[in-house]
Write a protein that holds these residues in place. Structure first.
Motif, PDB file in Angstrom:
ATOM      1  N   ASN A   1     -11.856   9.646 -12.172  1.00 62.41           N
ATOM      2  CA  ASN A   1     -12.805  10.026 -11.112  1.00 62.41           C
ATOM      3  C   ASN A   1     -13.864   8.963 -10.853  1.00 62.41           C
ATOM      4  O   ASN A   1     -14.888   9.250 -10.212  1.00 62.41           O
ATOM      5  CB  ASN A   1     -13.491  11.367 -11.425  1.00 62.41           C
ATOM      6  CG  ASN A   1     -12.542  12.531 -11.257  1.00 62.41           C
ATOM      7  OD1 ASN A   1     -11.638  12.492 -10.419  1.00 62.41           O
ATOM      8  ND2 ASN A   1     -12.735  13.570 -12.067  1.00 62.41           N
ATOM      9  N   GLU A   2     -13.642   7.757 -11.314  1.00 61.87           N
ATOM     10  CA  GLU A   2     -14.515   6.647 -10.937  1.00 61.87           C
ATOM     11  C   GLU A   2     -13.927   5.937  -9.731  1.00 61.87           C
ATOM     12  O   GLU A   2     -12.729   5.973  -9.493  1.00 61.87           O
ATOM     13  CB  GLU A   2     -14.646   5.656 -12.105  1.00 61.87           C
ATOM     14  CG  GLU A   2     -15.393   6.224 -13.299  1.00 61.87           C
ATOM     15  CD  GLU A   2     -15.579   5.182 -14.396  1.00 61.87           C
ATOM     16  OE1 GLU A   2     -15.110   4.029 -14.194  1.00 61.87           O
ATOM     17  OE2 GLU A   2     -16.177   5.506 -15.427  1.00 61.87           O
ATOM     18  N   ARG A   3     -14.838   5.303  -8.968  1.00 54.98           N
ATOM     19  CA  ARG A   3     -14.354   4.576  -7.796  1.00 54.98           C
ATOM     20  C   ARG A   3     -13.436   3.430  -8.228  1.00 54.98           C
ATOM     21  O   ARG A   3     -13.673   2.781  -9.246  1.00 54.98           O
ATOM     22  CB  ARG A   3     -15.526   4.029  -6.982  1.00 54.98           C
ATOM     23  CG  ARG A   3     -16.377   5.129  -6.355  1.00 54.98           C
ATOM     24  CD  ARG A   3     -17.512   4.567  -5.549  1.00 54.98           C
ATOM     25  NE  ARG A   3     -18.366   5.622  -5.041  1.00 54.98           N
ATOM     26  CZ  ARG A   3     -18.482   5.969  -3.751  1.00 54.98           C
ATOM     27  NH1 ARG A   3     -17.754   5.312  -2.836  1.00 54.98           N
ATOM     28  NH2 ARG A   3     -19.286   6.936  -3.378  1.00 54.98           N
ATOM     29  N   ALA A   4     -12.401   3.215  -7.405  1.00 57.33           N
ATOM     30  CA  ALA A   4     -11.346   2.260  -7.772  1.00 57.33           C
ATOM     31  C   ALA A   4     -11.724   0.834  -7.396  1.00 57.33           C
ATOM     32  O   ALA A   4     -10.897   0.048  -6.928  1.00 57.33           O
ATOM     33  CB  ALA A   4     -10.035   2.646  -7.105  1.00 57.33           C
ATOM     34  N   VAL A   5     -13.019   0.456  -7.600  1.00 58.47           N
ATOM     35  CA  VAL A   5     -13.458  -0.919  -7.350  1.00 58.47           C
ATOM     36  C   VAL A   5     -12.798  -1.820  -8.377  1.00 58.47           C
ATOM     37  O   VAL A   5     -12.843  -1.554  -9.578  1.00 58.47           O
ATOM     38  CB  VAL A   5     -14.996  -1.026  -7.429  1.00 58.47           C
ATOM     39  CG1 VAL A   5     -15.433  -2.478  -7.317  1.00 58.47           C
ATOM     40  CG2 VAL A   5     -15.633  -0.181  -6.338  1.00 58.47           C
ATOM     41  N   GLY A   6     -12.160  -2.876  -7.915  1.00 54.97           N
ATOM     42  CA  GLY A   6     -11.446  -3.789  -8.799  1.00 54.97           C
ATOM     43  C   GLY A   6      -9.934  -3.596  -8.742  1.00 54.97           C
ATOM     44  O   GLY A   6      -9.187  -4.462  -9.206  1.00 54.97           O
ATOM     45  N   SER A   7      -9.496  -2.459  -8.203  1.00 53.05           N
ATOM     46  CA  SER A   7      -8.054  -2.291  -7.990  1.00 53.05           C
ATOM     47  C   SER A   7      -7.630  -3.119  -6.769  1.00 53.05           C
ATOM     48  O   SER A   7      -8.471  -3.588  -6.005  1.00 53.05           O
ATOM     49  CB  SER A   7      -7.701  -0.820  -7.801  1.00 53.05           C
ATOM     50  OG  SER A   7      -8.365  -0.294  -6.675  1.00 53.05           O
ATOM     51  N   ARG A   8      -6.317  -3.250  -6.616  1.00 55.28           N
ATOM     52  CA  ARG A   8      -5.853  -4.226  -5.626  1.00 55.28           C
ATOM     53  C   ARG A   8      -4.884  -3.601  -4.622  1.00 55.28           C
ATOM     54  O   ARG A   8      -4.306  -2.524  -4.837  1.00 55.28           O
ATOM     55  CB  ARG A   8      -5.184  -5.403  -6.347  1.00 55.28           C
ATOM     56  CG  ARG A   8      -6.157  -6.156  -7.245  1.00 55.28           C
ATOM     57  CD  ARG A   8      -5.462  -7.097  -8.186  1.00 55.28           C
ATOM     58  NE  ARG A   8      -4.729  -8.087  -7.438  1.00 55.28           N
ATOM     59  CZ  ARG A   8      -3.530  -8.537  -7.787  1.00 55.28           C
ATOM     60  NH1 ARG A   8      -2.945  -8.101  -8.872  1.00 55.28           N
ATOM     61  NH2 ARG A   8      -2.926  -9.440  -7.042  1.00 55.28           N
ATOM     62  N   LEU A   9      -4.692  -4.324  -3.543  1.00 55.36           N
ATOM     63  CA  LEU A   9      -3.826  -3.902  -2.449  1.00 55.36           C
ATOM     64  C   LEU A   9      -2.357  -4.042  -2.864  1.00 55.36           C
ATOM     65  O   LEU A   9      -1.993  -4.960  -3.595  1.00 55.36           O
ATOM     66  CB  LEU A   9      -4.112  -4.785  -1.234  1.00 55.36           C
ATOM     67  CG  LEU A   9      -3.503  -4.414   0.121  1.00 55.36           C
ATOM     68  CD1 LEU A   9      -4.018  -3.079   0.593  1.00 55.36           C
ATOM     69  CD2 LEU A   9      -3.850  -5.502   1.135  1.00 55.36           C
ATOM     70  N   SER A  10      -1.507  -3.113  -2.396  1.00 57.14           N
ATOM     71  CA  SER A  10      -0.074  -3.237  -2.696  1.00 57.14           C
ATOM     72  C   SER A  10       0.486  -4.494  -2.032  1.00 57.14           C
ATOM     73  O   SER A  10       0.004  -4.940  -0.980  1.00 57.14           O
ATOM     74  CB  SER A  10       0.682  -2.003  -2.198  1.00 57.14           C
ATOM     75  OG  SER A  10       0.691  -1.953  -0.796  1.00 57.14           O
ATOM     76  N   GLU A  11       1.491  -5.062  -2.661  1.00 55.81           N
ATOM     77  CA  GLU A  11       2.043  -6.337  -2.183  1.00 55.81           C
ATOM     78  C   GLU A  11       2.613  -6.207  -0.779  1.00 55.81           C
ATOM     79  O   GLU A  11       2.465  -7.113   0.052  1.00 55.81           O
ATOM     80  CB  GLU A  11       3.122  -6.823  -3.154  1.00 55.81           C
ATOM     81  CG  GLU A  11       3.679  -8.186  -2.794  1.00 55.81           C
ATOM     82  CD  GLU A  11       4.647  -8.707  -3.837  1.00 55.81           C
ATOM     83  OE1 GLU A  11       5.005  -9.898  -3.764  1.00 55.81           O
ATOM     84  OE2 GLU A  11       5.032  -7.930  -4.739  1.00 55.81           O
ATOM     85  N   GLU A  12       3.277  -5.079  -0.496  1.00 53.55           N
ATOM     86  CA  GLU A  12       3.892  -4.900   0.818  1.00 53.55           C
ATOM     87  C   GLU A  12       2.842  -4.930   1.914  1.00 53.55           C
ATOM     88  O   GLU A  12       3.005  -5.600   2.945  1.00 53.55           O
ATOM     89  CB  GLU A  12       4.659  -3.572   0.841  1.00 53.55           C
ATOM     90  CG  GLU A  12       5.377  -3.304   2.153  1.00 53.55           C
ATOM     91  CD  GLU A  12       6.089  -1.963   2.161  1.00 53.55           C
ATOM     92  OE1 GLU A  12       6.925  -1.747   3.062  1.00 53.55           O
ATOM     93  OE2 GLU A  12       5.797  -1.122   1.284  1.00 53.55           O
ATOM     94  N   VAL A  13       1.717  -4.212   1.704  1.00 55.62           N
ATOM     95  CA  VAL A  13       0.659  -4.172   2.708  1.00 55.62           C
ATOM     96  C   VAL A  13      -0.053  -5.528   2.781  1.00 55.62           C
ATOM     97  O   VAL A  13      -0.421  -5.991   3.860  1.00 55.62           O
ATOM     98  CB  VAL A  13      -0.328  -3.039   2.393  1.00 55.62           C
ATOM     99  CG1 VAL A  13      -1.459  -3.004   3.415  1.00 55.62           C
ATOM    100  CG2 VAL A  13       0.399  -1.696   2.373  1.00 55.62           C
ATOM    101  N   TYR A  14      -0.220  -6.169   1.633  1.00 56.41           N
ATOM    102  CA  TYR A  14      -0.873  -7.484   1.623  1.00 56.41           C
ATOM    103  C   TYR A  14      -0.111  -8.489   2.497  1.00 56.41           C
ATOM    104  O   TYR A  14      -0.718  -9.206   3.298  1.00 56.41           O
ATOM    105  CB  TYR A  14      -0.965  -7.999   0.178  1.00 56.41           C
ATOM    106  CG  TYR A  14      -1.515  -9.397   0.074  1.00 56.41           C
ATOM    107  CD1 TYR A  14      -2.882  -9.618   0.050  1.00 56.41           C
ATOM    108  CD2 TYR A  14      -0.663 -10.497   0.006  1.00 56.41           C
ATOM    109  CE1 TYR A  14      -3.401 -10.909  -0.034  1.00 56.41           C
ATOM    110  CE2 TYR A  14      -1.165 -11.793  -0.069  1.00 56.41           C
ATOM    111  CZ  TYR A  14      -2.540 -11.993  -0.095  1.00 56.41           C
ATOM    112  OH  TYR A  14      -3.049 -13.268  -0.168  1.00 56.41           O
ATOM    113  N   ASN A  15       1.199  -8.518   2.326  1.00 62.59           N
ATOM    114  CA  ASN A  15       1.995  -9.456   3.125  1.00 62.59           C
ATOM    115  C   ASN A  15       1.889  -9.150   4.613  1.00 62.59           C
ATOM    116  O   ASN A  15       1.855 -10.064   5.443  1.00 62.59           O
ATOM    117  CB  ASN A  15       3.462  -9.383   2.690  1.00 62.59           C
ATOM    118  CG  ASN A  15       3.658  -9.917   1.278  1.00 62.59           C
ATOM    119  OD1 ASN A  15       2.887 -10.739   0.803  1.00 62.59           O
ATOM    120  ND2 ASN A  15       4.696  -9.432   0.607  1.00 62.59           N
TER     121      ASN A  15
END
Length: 636
Positions: A256-270
């Protein structure tokens, strides 16, 4: 399994298959339409989120514009900063909520930082937005990236907020980075001048740090999604990405903490960062599937530096699809049960004529030939019952005709047996006296006292005696008194020998032979003399039917375990009313003295003896075909 059960199960199977296909199509299509509508809404929400983001950029610009003009300058700018101007900047910084508020001179050197007053003297002219204002002396606003070295001058609080460790994220692209220490800012820069002569004093620079900034994303969630909740979690979420890193988000981790530091999925990033396109589709966000929309974020020079995201949990929107599928399944079960009952009773009623037909067939098998179905339902069943009754009528008539023909054949067999016994007896009684007469006639003929008339009379006696002996031999053959001597025979060779023998006779002088032999014929077991007699009789009959010139065609053909021989002539043919009598003993259409009527009868008996059959087809005036069908092996 009965036909009734097969039809019932088949009908229900077809109905169930149709409903299942319909359910699948409705579910897939309905879910697709529903999701498309949600995606359309999310794209609209992304537009709203971008407007909120741009409003914050505009807010920075308006704040800076409000304090960018100094009406009086009683002392140098540095002194003014130490006095009233510094107080003005402090009030603006405290009341506006800006993270940075900086005044630089015309060379890009920092004169004053309201958020960190003790840090000054560094040059920040490398920041693109500062360069633009220095070059064109016009206000500028947008998104910029500040390096860790620049953030040190902004103070520990700013550099500390900017530093974000990277969290392991499913489906993200591989990366060796451990943390992100740069800062992403929305900023504005405006010329700082004094009135009334518009003297250029410097540039006022300020903005918001987006790293760990909760205000913007929470405002987007509040205004766009109206704070929807699903399963005790926020359904609507918003995120600001720096490259592929979540630096500001209300997407939550499992704790339940904010997901700051998590990353974008590779498919969406591309799709978004690499190719600069808007993404509107389902995507895996941190730890769950969302219906999402992403668009690139550009810096002041137009380079893609991140993305703006809005999305909602996919799970709440799957619930209507699940309810729809459950409803369809319940309707399917109810319909299947109703269809089973209705089909069962309908099939039972429809199959009543079949039951009647089955009962009738059983009675027919038991010998009750007069039994009939006698029901005429509408449609094909009525036609079937009528056809079955007609078939029973035909069967009854056929049985009656068969019995009559059987009685005739029995009578004919008895007659032939009696004639055979009589012929055998007569032949034996006549044969010895005839031999004596013939011998004495030859002895008398040898006397030297005979004159010409006596010799002529004796020749007549000898000729007629030989004719009588021939008749006696045919009677013996007809009575089957000659034993069969079985041996392996080649029918093609036998026929060739017969043709070469008869073609030299005067009866065949005006006849042309056509021979078509099947080389696939195997050898068969039979008495050679009997077989030669059969085909010699047929060839003689064909020759006698040809008055002048004509053709006799001989053809053999292989028929699995049988073979056939056909002899076709172009003679006068046989009248249709005489075809049924040609195999009767002593029946002949030839003049008296020209035939005994035993040739075909003897041939017929021999063929039957070898397990075969002989058939005749003829058209008067066109010709006749005799076909003999024989097995390769017979029990005899």
């Amino acid at each position: 399994m009965t036909l009734r059960n097969k039809l019932t199960i088949g009908s229900i199977g077809i109905i169930l298959s149709s409903y299942i296909i319909l359910a699948v199509v409705i579910s897939i299509y309905g879910n697709k339409v529903f999701i498309n509508q949600v995606q359309l809404r999310i794209r609209h929400d992304l537009f709203s989120a971008r407007k909120i983001y741009d409003d914050y950029v505009e807010n920075v610009y308006q704040i800076l514009q409000a304090v960018s003009v100094r009406r009086t300058m009683g002392s140098p700018l540095e002194k003014e900063i130490e006095g009233d101007l510094g107080k003005v900047f402090q009030n603006v910084y405290i009341n506006s909520g800006l993270d940075i508020l900086t005044l630089v001179d015309l060379n890009g050197r920092v004169l004053y930082r309201a958020h960190n007053p003790d840090s000054r003297g560094d040059v920040i002219s490398d920041i693109p937005i500062i360069q633009k204002v220095l070059q064109h002396w016009e206000p500028a606003r947008g998104t910029v990236v500040l390096s860790p070295e620049m953030l040190v001058w902004e103070g520990e609080e700013i550099s500390g907020r900017a530093s974000i460790p990277l969290l392991p994220t499913p489906m993200a692209r591989p990366s060796s980075r451990k943390s992100e220490d740069r800062g992403l800012f929305i900023v504005a820069a405006v010329p700082f001048v004094s009135l009334p002569d518009d003297e250029k004093l410097g540039i006022l620079f300020g903005g918001y740090l987006l790293n760990r900034n909760e205000e913007i994303v929470d405002k987007i969630k509040e205004e766009v999604f109206e704070d929807p909740v699903f399963d005790n979690a926020d359904a609507g979420t918003a995120t600001i990405f720096f490259d592929d890193l979540r630096i500001s988000t209300n997407v939550l981790l499992n704790n339940n903490e904010r997901a700051v530091g998590s990353r974008l999925s590779e498919e969406v990033y591309n799709h978004v960062i690499q190719n600069g396109k808007v993404w509107s589709d389902r995507a895996f966000v941190v730890n769950d599937w969302y219906i999402t929309s992403y668009e690139p974020l550009h810096d002041i020079d137009g380079r893609i530096i991140g993305s703006l995201y809005v999305g909602v949990l996919e799970a709440p929107y799957k619930q209507p699809g699940k309810i729809l599928i459950l409803f369809i399944l319940l309707m399917l079960c109810f319909t299947a049960l109703s269809a089973f009952l209705l089909t069962f009773f309908y099939m039972k009623r429809m199959m009543r004529p079949i039951d009647s037909i089955i009962l009738m067939c059983k009675k027919l098998m038991q010998g009750e030939l007069s039994t009939r179905c006698r029901i005429r339902p509408a449609g094909e069943m009525g036609l079937l019952c009528s056809t079955i009754d007609q078939m029973a009528d035909s069967f009854e008539k056929y049985e009656e005709n068969l019995q009559r023909e059987t009685q005739l054949q029995i009578g004919q067999s008895e007659k032939l047996a009696s004639i055979g016994r009589l012929a055998a007896g007569i032949a034996h009684e006549i044969n010895n006296p005839l031999t004596s007469v013939l011998n004495f006639a030859h002895l008398v003929k040898q006397k030297k006292t005979n004159d010409e008339e006596d010799i002529r009379d004796l020749n007549v006696i000898i000729e007629e005696t030989n004719r009588v002996r021939k008749i006696v031999r045919e009677l013996l053959d007809f009575a089957r008194q000659s034993p069969a001597n079985k041996e392996n025979l080649d029918i093609n060779q036998i026929l060739r020998q017969l043709v070469s023998l008869v073609v030299k006779q005067k009866e065949f002088s005006n006849i042309r032979f056509i021979e078509n032999y099947d080389d696939r014929l195997r050898s068969f077991q039979a008495d050679k003399n009997h077989i030669q007699q059969v085909f010699l009789n047929l060839l003689l009959n064909s020759a006698e039917s040809i008055a002048q010139e004509g053709t006799i065609t001989i053809c053999t053909r292989c028929l699995n375990d049988h073979f056939s021989i056909s002899i076709t002539d172009t003679g006068c043919g046989i009248k249709s009313e005489n075809l049924g009598k040609i195999f009767d003993p002593f029946y002949t259409t030839k003049p008296v003295g020209k035939g005994t009527g035993l040739g075909l009868s003897v041939s017929y008996g021999i063929v039957k003896q070898f397990g075969g059959k002989i058939q005749c087809e003829s058209k008067e005036g066109e010709g006749t075909t005799f076909s003999v069908i024989l097995p390769y092996h017979y029990a005899g």
